[in-house]
Each structure stands twice: as structure tokens, then as C-alpha cells.
Design a protein around this motif. Structure first.
Motif, PDB file in Angstrom:
ATOM      1  N   ALA A   1      -4.547   2.365   4.125  1.00 44.53           N
ATOM      2  CA  ALA A   1      -3.814   3.315   4.972  1.00 44.53           C
ATOM      3  C   ALA A   1      -2.411   2.817   5.266  1.00 44.53           C
ATOM      4  CB  ALA A   1      -4.580   3.551   6.271  1.00 44.53           C
ATOM      5  N   HIS A   2      -2.280   1.523   5.537  1.00 44.15           N
ATOM      6  CA  HIS A   2      -0.959   0.963   5.815  1.00 44.15           C
ATOM      7  C   HIS A   2      -0.062   1.026   4.580  1.00 44.15           C
ATOM      8  CE1 HIS A   2      -2.875  -1.553   9.271  1.00 44.15           C
ATOM      9  NE2 HIS A   2      -2.842  -0.267   9.517  1.00 44.15           N
ATOM     10  N   GLY A   3      -0.665   0.854   3.416  1.00 46.26           N
ATOM     11  CA  GLY A   3       0.113   0.969   2.189  1.00 46.26           C
ATOM     12  C   GLY A   3       0.697   2.367   2.022  1.00 46.26           C
ATOM     13  N   ARG A   4      -0.090   3.386   2.397  1.00 45.43           N
ATOM     14  CA  ARG A   4       0.420   4.762   2.323  1.00 45.43           C
ATOM     15  C   ARG A   4       1.483   5.018   3.377  1.00 45.43           C
ATOM     16  NH1 ARG A   4      -5.148   5.552   1.714  1.00 45.43           N
ATOM     17  NH2 ARG A   4      -5.387   6.215   3.890  1.00 45.43           N
ATOM     18  N   ALA A   5       1.398   4.309   4.501  1.00 46.27           N
ATOM     19  CA  ALA A   5       2.351   4.530   5.592  1.00 46.27           C
ATOM     20  C   ALA A   5       3.723   3.936   5.291  1.00 46.27           C
ATOM     21  CB  ALA A   5       1.797   3.941   6.892  1.00 46.27           C
ATOM     22  N   PHE A   6       3.735   2.735   4.736  1.00 46.95           N
ATOM     23  CA  PHE A   6       5.000   2.008   4.573  1.00 46.95           C
ATOM     24  C   PHE A   6       5.501   2.081   3.130  1.00 46.95           C
ATOM     25  CE2 PHE A   6       3.126   0.213   8.388  1.00 46.95           C
ATOM     26  CZ  PHE A   6       4.211   0.166   9.249  1.00 46.95           C
ATOM     27  N   LEU A   7       5.646   3.286   2.630  1.00 48.05           N
ATOM     28  CA  LEU A   7       6.209   3.467   1.295  1.00 48.05           C
ATOM     29  C   LEU A   7       7.729   3.302   1.354  1.00 48.05           C
ATOM     30  CD1 LEU A   7       4.166   6.591   0.144  1.00 48.05           C
ATOM     31  CD2 LEU A   7       3.834   4.220  -0.587  1.00 48.05           C
ATOM     32  N   PRO A   8       8.328   2.687   0.345  1.00 48.31           N
ATOM     33  CA  PRO A   8       9.784   2.461   0.373  1.00 48.31           C
ATOM     34  C   PRO A   8      10.585   3.745   0.546  1.00 48.31           C
ATOM     35  CG  PRO A   8       8.758   1.192  -1.390  1.00 48.31           C
ATOM     36  CD  PRO A   8       7.689   2.080  -0.832  1.00 48.31           C
ATOM     37  N   GLU A   9      10.105   4.850  -0.048  1.00 49.18           N
ATOM     38  CA  GLU A   9      10.878   6.087   0.050  1.00 49.18           C
ATOM     39  C   GLU A   9      10.920   6.651   1.463  1.00 49.18           C
ATOM     40  OE1 GLU A   9       6.921   7.147  -2.094  1.00 49.18           O
ATOM     41  OE2 GLU A   9       8.378   5.496  -2.029  1.00 49.18           O
TER      42      GLU A   9
ATOM     43  N   LEU B   1      10.496   9.941   9.500  1.00 45.62           N
ATOM     44  CA  LEU B   1      10.026   8.569   9.277  1.00 45.62           C
ATOM     45  C   LEU B   1       8.819   8.269  10.159  1.00 45.62           C
ATOM     46  CD1 LEU B   1      10.313   5.682   8.162  1.00 45.62           C
ATOM     47  CD2 LEU B   1      12.025   5.250   9.942  1.00 45.62           C
ATOM     48  N   LEU B   2       8.875   8.681  11.423  1.00 43.61           N
ATOM     49  CA  LEU B   2       7.753   8.465  12.329  1.00 43.61           C
ATOM     50  C   LEU B   2       6.511   9.218  11.846  1.00 43.61           C
ATOM     51  CD1 LEU B   2       9.557   8.656  15.791  1.00 43.61           C
ATOM     52  CD2 LEU B   2       8.627   6.611  14.673  1.00 43.61           C
ATOM     53  N   ASP B   3       6.691  10.441  11.375  1.00 45.94           N
ATOM     54  CA  ASP B   3       5.557  11.202  10.835  1.00 45.94           C
ATOM     55  C   ASP B   3       4.941  10.472   9.642  1.00 45.94           C
ATOM     56  OD1 ASP B   3       5.824  13.246  12.673  1.00 45.94           O
ATOM     57  OD2 ASP B   3       7.026  14.519  11.352  1.00 45.94           O
ATOM     58  N   ALA B   4       5.803  10.026   8.731  1.00 43.80           N
ATOM     59  CA  ALA B   4       5.327   9.407   7.496  1.00 43.80           C
ATOM     60  C   ALA B   4       4.578   8.105   7.760  1.00 43.80           C
ATOM     61  CB  ALA B   4       6.507   9.151   6.552  1.00 43.80           C
ATOM     62  N   VAL B   5       5.029   7.345   8.758  1.00 40.16           N
ATOM     63  CA  VAL B   5       4.403   6.053   9.049  1.00 40.16           C
ATOM     64  C   VAL B   5       3.172   6.221   9.936  1.00 40.16           C
ATOM     65  CG1 VAL B   5       4.716   3.837  10.202  1.00 40.16           C
ATOM     66  CG2 VAL B   5       6.523   4.734   8.719  1.00 40.16           C
TER      67      VAL B   5
ATOM     68  N   VAL C   1       6.851  -3.481  10.064  1.00 40.86           N
ATOM     69  CA  VAL C   1       7.662  -2.780  11.061  1.00 40.86           C
ATOM     70  C   VAL C   1       9.032  -3.437  11.174  1.00 40.86           C
ATOM     71  CG1 VAL C   1       7.874  -2.178  13.506  1.00 40.86           C
ATOM     72  CG2 VAL C   1       5.679  -1.921  12.338  1.00 40.86           C
ATOM     73  N   GLU C   2       9.068  -4.762  11.167  1.00 43.96           N
ATOM     74  CA  GLU C   2      10.350  -5.468  11.198  1.00 43.96           C
ATOM     75  C   GLU C   2      11.201  -5.090   9.993  1.00 43.96           C
ATOM     76  OE1 GLU C   2       9.682  -9.635  11.478  1.00 43.96           O
ATOM     77  OE2 GLU C   2       8.995  -9.568  13.553  1.00 43.96           O
TER      78      GLU C   2
END
Length: 240
Positions: free
Chosen positions: A105-113, A122-126, A167-168
Motif C-alpha cells: 500500500a505504501h508503495g502505491r502511495a509514494f509513487l514518484p509521479e 498529492l494528499l489524495d494520492a498519498v 515523507v521526508e
């Protein structure tokens, strides 16, 4: 002359002849038996883990018992002990499955794009994949916090560190250094990231404790809080 009919009747009664038992056709049956036993065992383990997730959600790990888990699964305690020696072993197995799903799930949240999106998007995507995972797996929050199991606590700490690092990374890419209140040092950046995770964690408890429209309202409030906290620091769209 009387022996031949006896042999024929034996075969008709379902007792195969020696030659038939040695034919290649009998070999696949011998191979599939262990597979069937293994498949039944895997289904039973999945049944017990699902039951344990329900018990841990309702009572917490400390108050849960193997008897309660067996009742939830509809099996005897003896059947449970064929697969797990104690409650801790069940929790470690369940925790391992949940941690793997959390990483996905975290991998889907923090995509480079996602870094190319304005802050609301950005908040929605993460947040959406993280919230969805926790809503689909409520035992994760119940099991990972306060269980005191070394095998789970260590992996959860590693997951938390990984989340903090991600997040950083997002903040480092998106924060405008000259903005009012923006973190100016790595230590300040870590503080902001830690605060973001703290807000998300507390909000998840409220989200999981509610349903329907009330849950949606808490999700919206979480995004509003984070937007107002981060918006003064971030360029929209963020620089790359």
C-alpha cells in the motif's frame, strides 16, 4: 479351478490387483495426496488468521486468547494447536501478512509521479491507499500498536522508519525553503515529517472507529488539517 472366480470377485469388490497398483496411472494419485493435505492445511491457517484478526480487533492482543480464536474460527483448540503453538505465533504470522500488505500500500502511495501534483491532489494520492489499507485490514492498527511482541514490534518500527523517510523525501522535494515556517534544517524537516505521521496515526483511529458518512467526514478533516499545516511551506505545483 475355484481360485479364479475368487480373484475376480476380489477385484470387483474394489481391491485392485497387484499389477494395477504398479501401473504408472497410480503414481499421480500418490503425488496429489500430499498436495491436497497441504492445500487443506493452508486453508485452515487462513481461517485461523482471519478469526484471529477479528478477535484482536474486538479485544486487543493482550485480552485475546487461543480459545477465543478457535471459537471464532469454528474449530476446537486442539485443531488450532496443530498449526500454532500459542497466541504469539498466530500474531507473528498474521502480522507478517499485514506488514507485507502495508508495504504494498505504501508503495502505491509514494509513487514518484505524485510529486508533480498540486498539494490537494498529492494528499489524495498519498493518503487514499494508506487509509484504504487500514480500513480493509483493521487488525493492523490493533496488532501493531501496544502488542509488545518483539517479532512484530521490530518490523513495525522498520515500517515506521521507512514511512518517515518517504515523507521526508516528499517534503524535501516539495517544500519551498524561503517560505514562512518552512523547515530550514534536516532536523526541522524530520520534525515536520514526524508531526505529519502523528496526525495521520491519530486520525486513523477515528476513521476506523466510524463508518459511512462519518468516516468520510473524518477522512476529509484529516486532509484539511494536513493541507493547512503544509500549504504555507509548499509550492503549488511543487518544484522538481
Amino acid at each position: 479351478m475355484r481360485e479364479t472366480p475368487r480373484a475376480t470377485s476380489t477385484e470387483k469388490a474394489g481391491e485392485p490387483a497387484v499389477e494395477a497398483a504398479l501401473t504408472p496411472a497410480a503414481e499421480p494419485a500418490a503425488e496429489t495426496a500430499p498436495r491436497r493435505r497441504q492445500a487443506r492445511g493452508e486453508r485452515r491457517i487462513a481461517q485461523l488468521l482471519t478469526a484471529a484478526a477479528g478477535v484482536f480487533c474486538r479485544t486487543g492482543y493482550a485480552a485475546a486468547s487461543t480459545n477465543a480464536i478457535a471459537r471464532e474460527a469454528g474449530v476446537s483448540p486442539g485443531t488450532l494447536y496443530q498449526f500454532f503453538p500459542n497466541k504469539e505465533a498466530i500474531a507473528v504470522e498474521l502480522g507478517g501478512h499485514l506488514l507485507q500488505r502495508a508495504h504494498e500500500a505504501h508503495g502505491r502511495a509514494f509513487l514518484p509521479e505524485n510529486l508533480d501534483r498540486p498539494l490537494p491532489e498529492l494528499l489524495d494520492a498519498v493518503l487514499d491507499p494508506v487509509i484504504a489499507f487500514n480500513c480493509e485490514n483493521p487488525a493492523f492498527l490493533a496488532l501493531m500498536h501496544g502488542s509488545g511482541i518483539p517479532g512484530i514490534a521490530q518490523e513495525h518500527d522498520e515500517l515506521h522508519v521507512g514511512m518517515l523517510t518517504r515523507v521526508e523525501g516528499v517534503l524535501r522535494a516539495c517544500v519551498t525553503p524561503a517560505a514562512d515556517g518552512a523547515p530550514a534544517t534536516d532536523a526541522e524537516l524530520t520534525q515536520v515529517a514526524t508531526m505529519v505521521l502523528g496526525i495521520v496515526k491519530v486520525s486513523l483511529e477515528l476513521i476506523l472507529a466510524s463508518e459511512g458518512a462519518e468516516r468520510d467526514a473524518y477522512v476529509a478533516e484529516l486532509k484539511t488539517v494536513l493541507f493547512r499545516y503544509l500549504d504555507p511551506m509548499i509550492t503549488t505545483p511543487p518544484p522538481r
